[in-house]
Design a protein around this motif. Structure first.
Motif, PDB file in Angstrom:
ATOM      1  N   PRO A  29       0.834  -1.211   0.000  1.00 30.79           N
ATOM      2  CA  PRO A  29       0.000   0.000   0.000  1.00 30.79           C
ATOM      3  C   PRO A  29       0.866   1.258   0.000  1.00 30.79           C
ATOM      4  O   PRO A  29       1.896   1.320   0.662  1.00 30.79           O
ATOM      5  CB  PRO A  29      -0.792  -0.107   1.306  1.00 30.79           C
ATOM      6  N   ASP A  30       0.432   2.246  -0.756  1.00 34.60           N
ATOM      7  CA  ASP A  30       1.116   3.539  -0.726  1.00 34.60           C
ATOM      8  C   ASP A  30       0.840   4.248   0.590  1.00 34.60           C
ATOM      9  O   ASP A  30       1.678   4.989   1.084  1.00 34.60           O
ATOM     10  CB  ASP A  30       0.636   4.411  -1.883  1.00 34.60           C
ATOM     11  N   PHE A  31      -0.376   4.014   1.123  1.00 35.66           N
ATOM     12  CA  PHE A  31      -0.760   4.670   2.375  1.00 35.66           C
ATOM     13  C   PHE A  31      -1.478   3.688   3.288  1.00 35.66           C
ATOM     14  O   PHE A  31      -2.296   2.906   2.828  1.00 35.66           O
ATOM     15  CB  PHE A  31      -1.703   5.852   2.111  1.00 35.66           C
ATOM     16  N   VAL A  32      -1.141   3.757   4.560  1.00 37.96           N
ATOM     17  CA  VAL A  32      -1.870   3.012   5.585  1.00 37.96           C
ATOM     18  C   VAL A  32      -2.501   4.049   6.502  1.00 37.96           C
ATOM     19  O   VAL A  32      -1.805   4.845   7.138  1.00 37.96           O
ATOM     20  CB  VAL A  32      -0.935   2.089   6.385  1.00 37.96           C
ATOM     21  N   PRO A 115      -4.344  10.591  -6.808  1.00 41.36           N
ATOM     22  CA  PRO A 115      -4.882   9.786  -7.913  1.00 41.36           C
ATOM     23  C   PRO A 115      -3.906   8.660  -8.301  1.00 41.36           C
ATOM     24  O   PRO A 115      -2.707   8.914  -8.446  1.00 41.36           O
ATOM     25  CB  PRO A 115      -5.031  10.803  -9.052  1.00 41.36           C
ATOM     26  N   GLY A 116      -4.416   7.462  -8.420  1.00 40.01           N
ATOM     27  CA  GLY A 116      -3.571   6.325  -8.800  1.00 40.01           C
ATOM     28  C   GLY A 116      -2.954   5.592  -7.636  1.00 40.01           C
ATOM     29  O   GLY A 116      -2.344   4.543  -7.809  1.00 40.01           O
ATOM     30  N   ALA A 117      -3.122   6.128  -6.407  1.00 44.19           N
ATOM     31  CA  ALA A 117      -2.502   5.488  -5.239  1.00 44.19           C
ATOM     32  C   ALA A 117      -3.373   4.351  -4.711  1.00 44.19           C
ATOM     33  O   ALA A 117      -4.566   4.263  -5.023  1.00 44.19           O
ATOM     34  CB  ALA A 117      -2.273   6.522  -4.140  1.00 44.19           C
ATOM     35  N   PHE A 118      -2.747   3.494  -3.905  1.00 43.84           N
ATOM     36  CA  PHE A 118      -3.452   2.409  -3.225  1.00 43.84           C
ATOM     37  C   PHE A 118      -3.358   2.656  -1.724  1.00 43.84           C
ATOM     38  O   PHE A 118      -2.256   2.784  -1.178  1.00 43.84           O
ATOM     39  CB  PHE A 118      -2.813   1.064  -3.591  1.00 43.84           C
ATOM     40  N   ALA A 119      -4.504   2.773  -1.072  1.00 44.00           N
ATOM     41  CA  ALA A 119      -4.546   3.062   0.365  1.00 44.00           C
ATOM     42  C   ALA A 119      -5.363   2.001   1.084  1.00 44.00           C
ATOM     43  O   ALA A 119      -6.327   1.483   0.520  1.00 44.00           O
ATOM     44  CB  ALA A 119      -5.168   4.435   0.606  1.00 44.00           C
ATOM     45  N   VAL A 120      -4.968   1.689   2.307  1.00 42.20           N
ATOM     46  CA  VAL A 120      -5.762   0.758   3.122  1.00 42.20           C
ATOM     47  C   VAL A 120      -6.062   1.367   4.486  1.00 42.20           C
ATOM     48  O   VAL A 120      -5.343   2.244   4.971  1.00 42.20           O
ATOM     49  CB  VAL A 120      -5.066  -0.619   3.323  1.00 42.20           C
ATOM     50  N   HIS A 121      -7.128   0.892   5.070  1.00 43.20           N
ATOM     51  CA  HIS A 121      -7.624   1.328   6.383  1.00 43.20           C
ATOM     52  C   HIS A 121      -8.353   0.118   6.915  1.00 43.20           C
ATOM     53  O   HIS A 121      -8.727  -0.770   6.161  1.00 43.20           O
ATOM     54  CB  HIS A 121      -8.596   2.505   6.168  1.00 43.20           C
ATOM     55  N   PHE A 122      -8.607   0.066   8.226  1.00 40.54           N
ATOM     56  CA  PHE A 122      -9.490  -1.026   8.673  1.00 40.54           C
ATOM     57  C   PHE A 122     -10.953  -0.666   8.440  1.00 40.54           C
ATOM     58  O   PHE A 122     -11.804  -1.529   8.364  1.00 40.54           O
ATOM     59  CB  PHE A 122      -9.214  -1.414  10.137  1.00 40.54           C
ATOM     60  N   ASP A 123     -11.239   0.648   8.290  1.00 42.83           N
ATOM     61  CA  ASP A 123     -12.625   1.113   8.148  1.00 42.83           C
ATOM     62  C   ASP A 123     -12.995   1.292   6.676  1.00 42.83           C
ATOM     63  O   ASP A 123     -12.262   1.929   5.911  1.00 42.83           O
ATOM     64  CB  ASP A 123     -12.766   2.450   8.890  1.00 42.83           C
ATOM     65  N   LEU A 129     -11.952   8.115  -0.681  1.00 41.18           N
ATOM     66  CA  LEU A 129     -10.775   8.634  -1.390  1.00 41.18           C
ATOM     67  C   LEU A 129     -10.846   8.269  -2.874  1.00 41.18           C
ATOM     68  O   LEU A 129     -10.151   8.849  -3.700  1.00 41.18           O
ATOM     69  CB  LEU A 129      -9.481   8.097  -0.765  1.00 41.18           C
ATOM     70  N   GLY A 130     -11.704   7.315  -3.193  1.00 30.60           N
ATOM     71  CA  GLY A 130     -11.935   6.943  -4.587  1.00 30.60           C
ATOM     72  C   GLY A 130     -12.477   8.083  -5.427  1.00 30.60           C
ATOM     73  O   GLY A 130     -12.367   8.069  -6.656  1.00 30.60           O
ATOM     74  N   ALA A 131     -13.030   9.102  -4.782  1.00 26.60           N
ATOM     75  CA  ALA A 131     -13.500  10.283  -5.508  1.00 26.60           C
ATOM     76  C   ALA A 131     -12.349  10.943  -6.274  1.00 26.60           C
ATOM     77  O   ALA A 131     -12.573  11.673  -7.242  1.00 26.60           O
ATOM     78  CB  ALA A 131     -14.123  11.278  -4.536  1.00 26.60           C
ATOM     79  N   PHE A 132     -11.112  10.679  -5.817  1.00 25.22           N
ATOM     80  CA  PHE A 132      -9.929  11.283  -6.434  1.00 25.22           C
ATOM     81  C   PHE A 132      -9.159  10.272  -7.295  1.00 25.22           C
ATOM     82  O   PHE A 132      -8.024  10.526  -7.681  1.00 25.22           O
ATOM     83  CB  PHE A 132      -9.016  11.840  -5.336  1.00 25.22           C
ATOM     84  N   GLY A 133      -9.755   9.111  -7.518  1.00 24.63           N
ATOM     85  CA  GLY A 133      -9.051   8.101  -8.302  1.00 24.63           C
ATOM     86  C   GLY A 133      -8.050   7.298  -7.488  1.00 24.63           C
ATOM     87  O   GLY A 133      -7.167   6.645  -8.028  1.00 24.63           O
ATOM     88  N   ALA A 136      -8.932   2.769  -2.480  1.00 27.85           N
ATOM     89  CA  ALA A 136      -8.862   2.788  -1.013  1.00 27.85           C
ATOM     90  C   ALA A 136      -9.775   1.712  -0.454  1.00 27.85           C
ATOM     91  O   ALA A 136     -10.984   1.747  -0.677  1.00 27.85           O
ATOM     92  CB  ALA A 136      -9.260   4.154  -0.484  1.00 27.85           C
ATOM     93  N   ILE A 137      -9.175   0.770   0.251  1.00 33.69           N
ATOM     94  CA  ILE A 137      -9.899  -0.424   0.689  1.00 33.69           C
ATOM     95  C   ILE A 137      -9.919  -0.525   2.210  1.00 33.69           C
ATOM     96  O   ILE A 137      -8.895  -0.329   2.869  1.00 33.69           O
ATOM     97  CB  ILE A 137      -9.233  -1.685   0.075  1.00 33.69           C
ATOM     98  N   GLY A 138     -11.079  -0.817   2.756  1.00 29.38           N
ATOM     99  CA  GLY A 138     -11.210  -1.124   4.182  1.00 29.38           C
ATOM    100  C   GLY A 138     -10.933  -2.602   4.358  1.00 29.38           C
ATOM    101  O   GLY A 138     -11.734  -3.431   3.968  1.00 29.38           O
ATOM    102  N   ALA A 139      -9.790  -2.935   4.945  1.00 33.49           N
ATOM    103  CA  ALA A 139      -9.331  -4.329   4.967  1.00 33.49           C
ATOM    104  C   ALA A 139      -9.433  -4.968   6.340  1.00 33.49           C
ATOM    105  O   ALA A 139      -8.945  -6.073   6.540  1.00 33.49           O
ATOM    106  CB  ALA A 139      -7.889  -4.403   4.477  1.00 33.49           C
ATOM    107  N   ARG A 140     -10.049  -4.258   7.269  1.00 34.71           N
ATOM    108  CA  ARG A 140     -10.214  -4.760   8.646  1.00 34.71           C
ATOM    109  C   ARG A 140      -8.894  -5.284   9.201  1.00 34.71           C
ATOM    110  O   ARG A 140      -7.882  -4.629   9.104  1.00 34.71           O
ATOM    111  CB  ARG A 140     -11.348  -5.769   8.680  1.00 34.71           C
ATOM    112  N   LYS A 141      -8.908  -6.492   9.746  1.00 36.47           N
ATOM    113  CA  LYS A 141      -7.733  -6.979  10.471  1.00 36.47           C
ATOM    114  C   LYS A 141      -6.488  -7.112   9.591  1.00 36.47           C
ATOM    115  O   LYS A 141      -5.350  -7.087  10.083  1.00 36.47           O
ATOM    116  CB  LYS A 141      -8.088  -8.329  11.103  1.00 36.47           C
TER     117      LYS A 141
END
Lengths: 432, 176
Positions: A29-32, A115-123, A129-133, A136-141
């Protein structure tokens, strides 16, 4: 070979020349992104150290934490959690943004919506963030994996394309359009898929409206949602983007699991009746039903266009005595901009109670309802008990409906109070 | 590592689509952290005798998009405490699915299972044949396979032990 946006973004972060939906990959992920919450961040901090012996998260520059729940703290235990979060951020070299607003919004303001980045969160609401391309995935645990290793295992999702066409009627906002999609397509229609949203209505829509729709993706069953970046989103991203990336677009003949074209020309304001976000109904079915509480806020709908439309409805009027209207701008930057536009004084003069940005209204930690009470809300969810007593009811609707209902003390159609508002069509910059 | 044996009675058949699992303990009980207290309120609005009638190894059967909404952990924590070994449903909502698989709790996606199951039917998951067998009716319904990560997570008993094992393997491979 043509690829979807998701396949392109995930190929890059998997370090592979190409990936296809269904492939199992290890992606970096580019961002956590995370907010502190008991059972999530505190557990990640502890497990990373104690179970995995990882003293420092790999590449901490990718991480960002928000303190946006339990603010201000109402019990020593809550403040203790924040203290742990601050200390962890300092020790790890990870920024902790506190009291700046709801993280899903603030992360876009800070440039994590690259735009173009891959981000993860638990939520899962990080999908906005997909509004900007941004994918961004909520991946829980599974987010724990990013605390102890560079990469995270996932299956490349397939994509459902939804094209929104037609003319937006007065009083209809992004919120109505999203819940209309749930009504037409069904709450399970996009399970485990990424929704790629497009079409003339989306092209004309404000960035804020796009955030509103993308943030609710989970209620279509989707893993996340994204929109190919256009001039508006690229302008927003420029100067903010945390990393330099080329924006990503879908190829012309990319494979979609399904393609839907939905015309919203006949759509009027809706409400989502309890007990489920799947329950989209015509506002007219419930107009006149008594309500005691209004909540205008949340990561879904507490942005400037929401505050502007509420101010338009409430300007020079007073809310019904006994009705509690809570207005919670999504971020401090939005609060500041709303103040400089005079929106805050308009809302206060009408009798609204304004609070600093917080997630706490959404889950009934504050402004808690008791048995038999009923709310109109721009929050994320209407499950009974979400905002207090399990015997209270939540009707989800757009900000204009909340404001009109506050005036009448019952679920009300905002259109008589609006001059010409189709806020969906007004492109508003979100504050820096 | 092997997959758990799933062979038990259908302790409940949730007939609703898009079922919000928070209703299992009741939203007003969602913040209860004491597991015995939580187990005591589980399913009381569906069947006051549920906690007494369920047995270790029993299974739950659900409809389409089971776990829709904001699925919190207490419902299935309570079910596990009561001995429930897994859920077999028409399909699952992604957030719920990820969350529970990460707890090491098997969720089996099996189209047709709801119509094919009466409460207290004995069900058996046949991992080799990839089917759920209803031992009352003899029906065998194919289920959808997990990804390799999901499968390994269930085999390991949860995401933390899975990840520990995987990283240890990767370190050993790098050192070799």
């Amino acid at each position: 070979m043509p690829y979807t946006m998701t396949e392109k973004i995930l190929a890059r972060v998997a370090g592979l020349p190409a990936v296809r939906a269904g492939d199992e990959i290890l992606a970096r992920p580019d961002f956590v992104i995370a907010y502190d919450f008991p059972g999530y961040t505190d557990v990640f901090f502890k497990e990373a150290k104690e179970d995995f012996g990882v003293a420092h998260v790999p590449s901490p520059e990718r991480f960002v934490l928000f303190i946006d729940h339990m603010v201000p703290a109402a019990a020593p235990k809550e403040e203790e959690l924040h203290k742990i979060t601050r200390a962890w951020g300092k020790e790890q070299g990870v920024p902790v943004h506190e009291r700046e607003g709801i993280g899903h919004q603030v992360s876009a303001e800070l440039g994590y919506a690259t735009p173009g980045a891959f981000a993860v969160h638990f939520d899962g609401h990080v999908s906005q963030l997909g509004a900007f391309g941004t994918l961004a995935i909520g991946a829980r645990k599974s987010v724990l994996e990013t605390f102890v290793s560079e990469r995270m295992a996932l299956v490349v999702p397939g994509t459902v394309k939804i094209e929104v066409t037609g003319t937006v009627q007065p009083g209809v906002m992004a919120r109505d359009i999203f819940h209309h999609l749930v009504r037409v397509l069904g709450p399970a229609s996009c399970r485990f898929k990424v929704v790629e949203l497009c079409g003339p209505v989306i092209d004309a829509m404000s960035i804020e409206g796009r955030q509103t729709i993308c943030g609710q993706a989970m209620f279509l069953g989707a893993t996340t949602m994204l929109i190919a970046p256009d001039a508006k989103t690229l302008a927003h991203a420029q100067g903010r983007a945390k990393i330099a990336l080329d924006p990503v677009y879908p190829d012309a003949h990319a494979h979609y699991d399904q393609v839907h074209r939905i015309d919203i020309s006949d759509l009027a304001p809706i409400v989502v009746a309890p007990p489920s976000p799947a329950n989209t109904r015509d506002l007219s079915e419930y107009a006149g039903l008594e309500v005691q509480m209004g909540y205008l806020g949340s990561c879904a709908s507490g942005r400037l266009e929401d505050l502007r439309v509420a101010a338009e409805v409430l300007k020079g009027r007073r809310i019904k005595p006994g009705f509690q209207l809570h207005v919670v701008p999504t971020s401090q930057a939005i609060m500041s901009q709303a103040a400089s536009e005079g929106l805050i004084s308009t809302l206060v003069d009408a009798g609204a109670f304004i609070s600093s940005s917080s997630c706490d209204y959404c889950y009934g930690r504050i402004a808690t309802m008791t048995d038999g009470q009923r709310a109109v809300s721009t929050g994320t969810l209407n499950t009974p008990g979400r905002m207090g007593s399990a015997d209270s009811e939540i009707f989800i609707c757009n900000a204009a409906v909340v404001a009109a209902s506050a005036l009448e003390g019952c679920i009300a159609d905002p259109r008589p109070y609006l001059a010409s508002v189709t806020s969906v069509a007004t492109a508003q910059e979100i504050p820096a | 590592m092997t997959l758990p044996t799933l062979h038990g009675r259908a302790a409940w058949v949730f007939t609703e689509d898009d079922f919000d699992i928070d209703l299992i303990v009741g939203i007003k009980n969602i913040k209860i952290t004491d597991i015995n207290e939580l187990a005591a309120v589980t399913m009381t609005s569906y069947d006051p005798d549920f906690a007494r009638s369920v047995a270790r190894g029993d299974l739950l059967v659900g409809g389409a998009n089971f776990g829709y909404g904001h699925p919190h952990y207490p419902a299935m924590r309570a079910m596990r405490h009561l001995g429930v070994a897994g859920v077999i449903a028409e399909s699952f909502s992604p957030g719920f699915f990820r969350g529970e698989i990460s707890m090491g709790f098997p969720l089996i996606t099996c189209p047709g299972i709801r119509a094919a199951t009466q409460r207290w039917d004995r069900l058996r998951v046949d991992w080799e044949r990839g089917v759920v067998v209803n031992q009352q009716s003899g029906a065998a319904l194919p289920f959808e396979p997990w990804s390799s990560t999901e499968r390994a997570t269930i085999e390991a008993g949860g995401f933390t032990p899975y990840l520990k094992a995987r990283l240890a393997r990767e370190r050993a491979a790098a050192a070799a």
